[in-house]
Scaffold this active site. Structure first.
Site, PDB file in Angstrom:
ATOM      1  N   GLU A  26      -1.953  47.238  82.182  1.00 52.86           N
ATOM      2  CA  GLU A  26      -1.038  47.151  81.033  1.00 52.86           C
ATOM      3  C   GLU A  26      -0.077  48.327  80.984  1.00 52.86           C
ATOM      4  OE1 GLU A  26      -3.128  44.590  77.609  1.00 52.86           O
ATOM      5  OE2 GLU A  26      -4.256  46.348  78.181  1.00 52.86           O
ATOM      6  N   GLY A  58      -3.004  51.165  89.494  1.00 53.40           N
ATOM      7  CA  GLY A  58      -3.498  50.158  88.554  1.00 53.40           C
ATOM      8  C   GLY A  58      -3.286  50.516  87.108  1.00 53.40           C
ATOM      9  N   ALA A  76      -8.287  50.558  78.724  1.00 54.83           N
ATOM     10  CA  ALA A  76      -8.696  51.132  77.432  1.00 54.83           C
ATOM     11  C   ALA A  76     -10.174  51.510  77.460  1.00 54.83           C
ATOM     12  CB  ALA A  76      -8.415  50.140  76.312  1.00 54.83           C
ATOM     13  N   GLU A  96     -10.470  41.698  80.007  1.00 56.24           N
ATOM     14  CA  GLU A  96     -10.841  41.701  78.589  1.00 56.24           C
ATOM     15  C   GLU A  96     -11.665  40.496  78.139  1.00 56.24           C
ATOM     16  OE1 GLU A  96      -7.424  44.516  79.015  1.00 56.24           O
ATOM     17  OE2 GLU A  96      -7.875  42.519  79.795  1.00 56.24           O
TER      18      GLU A  96
END
Length: 253
Positions: free
Chosen positions: A106, A103, A64, A126
């Site tokens: 998620e 990769g 993200a 994270e």
């Protein structure tokens, strides 16, 4: 082609490429929307397998977008988590198999099969940034590789290399950068040659069955097994077997 995502079709296989290499294909709302739009555009009467990858040398995605997240409020954070989770869930439950290259932990985990290049890194960084994984990382990693290893990776924000990802079962295979796409296309092509209704029903049976106990799971299987009968492909496949010949092609009916 939609904004940050390229979409191409090769026979019965679709290749979806996240194309934001300047930011290592980092996922902000715009990129996520484009990924969703690409999946929405898949012609399910034709496409039998999907390859999901990222543009550029590093291939796949950096995760993200930290710059976008750095200024979010609690409410915005929760909304962003839901936004990403809903799209990843759509990929996870997508009718046809999805093969992830590389990769972007998620996103890759929401796909059915993961293969990577030998220089790939997998991790959930994270907690080092003051947040938890928010796009399914606290859920899918433990289900895929077991809670002990998953907790170590998440709590210590520890990256693992390709060989370890293979050893713990996070990826199905490791290839050189040059071999990666050809290997994915070969696997996708093999899946695409199988009876498509049977492949879809198998994916649904496995996904749905894993969410429940064995007694309910076998009922799910019986229904999806039964659903393959009386299809043209089932008749054709079994007839070919009995006549000791190869099926020329399955017609998805």
């Amino acid at each position: 082609e939609v904004g940050f995502v390229d979409y191409e079709v090769d026979g019965h296989v679709a290749v979806i490429t996240i194309n934001r290499p300047k930011a290592l294909n980092a996922l902000n709302e715009d990129v996520l929307k484009d990924i969703e739009a690409a999946f929405d555009a898949v012609d399910l009467s034709e496409i039998r397998a999907i390859i999901l990858t990222g543009a550029g040398e590093k291939s796949f995605v950096a995760g993200a977008d930290i710059a976008a997240m750095s200024v979010m409020t609690k409410e915005q954070g929760e909304h962003f988590g839901k936004f990403g989770n809903d799209i990843f869930r759509k990929i996870e439950t997508f009718p046809v198999p999805v093969i992830a290259l590389g990769g972007g932990n998620e996103l890759a985990m929401s796909c059915d099969i993961r293969i990577c290049s030998d220089n790939a890194l997998f991790g959930q960084p994270e907690v080092g940034l003051g947040i938890t994984p928010g796009f399914g990382g606290t859920q899918r990693l433990a289900r895929l590789i077991g809670p002990g290893k998953a907790k170590e990776m998440v709590f210590a924000s520890r990256n693992i290399k390709a060989d370890e990802a293979y050893r713990v079962g996070l990826v199905n295979a490791v290839y050189t950068q040059e071999e990666l796409m050809p290997a994915a296309k070969k696997l996708a092509g093999t899946i695409a040659k199988m009876a498509p209704i049977a492949v879809r029903n198998s994916k649904k049976a496995m996904n749905d069955g894993l969410q429940t106990d064995m007694d309910q799971a076998i009922v799910i299987e019986e229904k999806l097994f039964g659903g393959c009968f009386e299809t043209e492909d089932q008749k054709n496949g079994m007839q070919a077997f009995l006549e000791k010949r190869k099926v020329e092609q399955f017609n998805n009916r």
